[in-house]
Motif scaffolding. Structure first.
Motif, PDB file in Angstrom:
ATOM      1  N   ARG A 175       0.840  -1.186   0.000  1.00  0.00           N
ATOM      2  CA  ARG A 175       0.000   0.000   0.000  1.00  0.00           C
ATOM      3  C   ARG A 175       0.881   1.244   0.000  1.00  0.00           C
ATOM      4  O   ARG A 175       1.932   1.281   0.656  1.00  0.00           O
ATOM      5  N   SER A 190      -2.162   6.786   2.721  1.00  0.00           N
ATOM      6  CA  SER A 190      -2.996   6.371   3.841  1.00  0.00           C
ATOM      7  C   SER A 190      -4.362   7.040   3.731  1.00  0.00           C
ATOM      8  O   SER A 190      -4.568   7.971   2.943  1.00  0.00           O
ATOM      9  N   GLY A 191      -5.291   6.551   4.531  1.00  0.00           N
ATOM     10  CA  GLY A 191      -6.630   7.120   4.559  1.00  0.00           C
ATOM     11  C   GLY A 191      -7.326   7.028   3.215  1.00  0.00           C
ATOM     12  O   GLY A 191      -7.239   6.022   2.508  1.00  0.00           O
ATOM     13  N   ASP A 192      -7.989   8.118   2.851  1.00  0.00           N
ATOM     14  CA  ASP A 192      -8.717   8.140   1.581  1.00  0.00           C
ATOM     15  C   ASP A 192      -7.785   8.123   0.377  1.00  0.00           C
ATOM     16  O   ASP A 192      -8.223   7.815  -0.742  1.00  0.00           O
ATOM     17  N   ALA A 193      -6.507   8.461   0.612  1.00  0.00           N
ATOM     18  CA  ALA A 193      -5.552   8.538  -0.499  1.00  0.00           C
ATOM     19  C   ALA A 193      -4.756   7.241  -0.681  1.00  0.00           C
ATOM     20  O   ALA A 193      -3.848   7.192  -1.508  1.00  0.00           O
ATOM     21  N   VAL A 194      -5.083   6.199   0.074  1.00  0.00           N
ATOM     22  CA  VAL A 194      -4.305   4.973  -0.012  1.00  0.00           C
ATOM     23  C   VAL A 194      -4.459   4.344  -1.396  1.00  0.00           C
ATOM     24  O   VAL A 194      -5.537   4.362  -2.005  1.00  0.00           O
TER      25      VAL A 194
END
Length: 233
Positions: A14, A17-21
């Motif tokens: 990955r 992180s978060g919505d930008a992962v």
């Protein structure tokens, strides 16, 4: 060895992180045995280059396990992974990655310098590697004095001079014309057949993949098709 040379088990990678992962790999499992010639294919963004980087110890999984000769690579330190690359792996890149102000011979000697090999021994080994790829007499030429095919042969000589167990080739014919591409693939096939070097090659070209004994197709971060499972390797 009777077991796999390398094995990936449920490997994820990955970025962000978060919505930008972004999920480059989504649980890839793969076993490659000594002496195989494997072509890795798939569209851009499918995860094949990320997988290659993990196999080459240039990146680490976000989750999952990677074993090389039965050793858990995730448990190695950065220095230990560097030693693994130096002593067991050879790399061929689409862009050749030669040092421009350094002769063909000196380019091929470079991995042996990192190993601490004495000058006389590494000189002889580099000459032998250049001879193996058909460049006897070209050892003093600089990269800008060589054709694209010759530059890739120098890069291949550099990759095999250490006699690696595993040769990782990332689009090795991507910058070459059809004739030069066939010559390079014939060399890789010979190293696999005659020297027993395990070859893993990323390619977009089906006619280049045809030289391999096994084809693995990536799609959306997963292995969509594996020739080993289909009995085609």
């Amino acid at each position: 060895m009777s077991g796999p040379l390398l094995e990936l088990q449920a490997v994820h990678k990955r970025y962000g992180s978060g919505d930008a992962v972004m999920h480059a790999l989504r649980g890839v499992s793969l076993r490659i045995f000594p002496g195989e010639f494997l072509a890795v294919m798939g569209p851009s963004g499918s995860g094949k280059s990320t997988c290659m980087n993990i196999l080459g110890c240039m990146d680490q999984p976000s989750a999952g396990r990677y074993w090389f000769r039965g050793v858990d690579v995730g448990g190695l330190s950065r220095d230990q992974r560097t030693l693994l690359r130096r002593h067991y792996l050879g790399f061929i890149f689409q862009g050749f990655n030669l040092l421009n102000r350094t002769s063909a011979l000196e380019n091929v000697e470079m991995p042996l310098i990192y190993r601490g090999m004495p000058a006389k021994e590494r000189h002889a080994a580099a000459l032998q590697a250049l001879d193996t790829v058909g460049l006897r007499g070209w050892e003093r030429h600089m990269p800008n004095q060589l054709s694209g095919g010759q530059q890739q042969r120098v890069a291949i000589a550099r990759a095999i001079v250490t006699r690696p167990l595993l040769l990782l080739a990332d689009e090795p014919t991507g910058n070459l014309d059809s004739q030069r591409s066939r010559e390079i693939m014939q060399l890789l096939s010979a190293f696999n057949r005659d020297l027993g070097i395990t070859v893993v090659m990323v390619t977009h070209e089906a006619d280049m993949a045809a030289y391999a004994k096994r084809v693995v197709l990536f799609r959306d971060g997963l292995i969509a098709q594996d020739g080993a499972e289909n009995g085609t390797c």
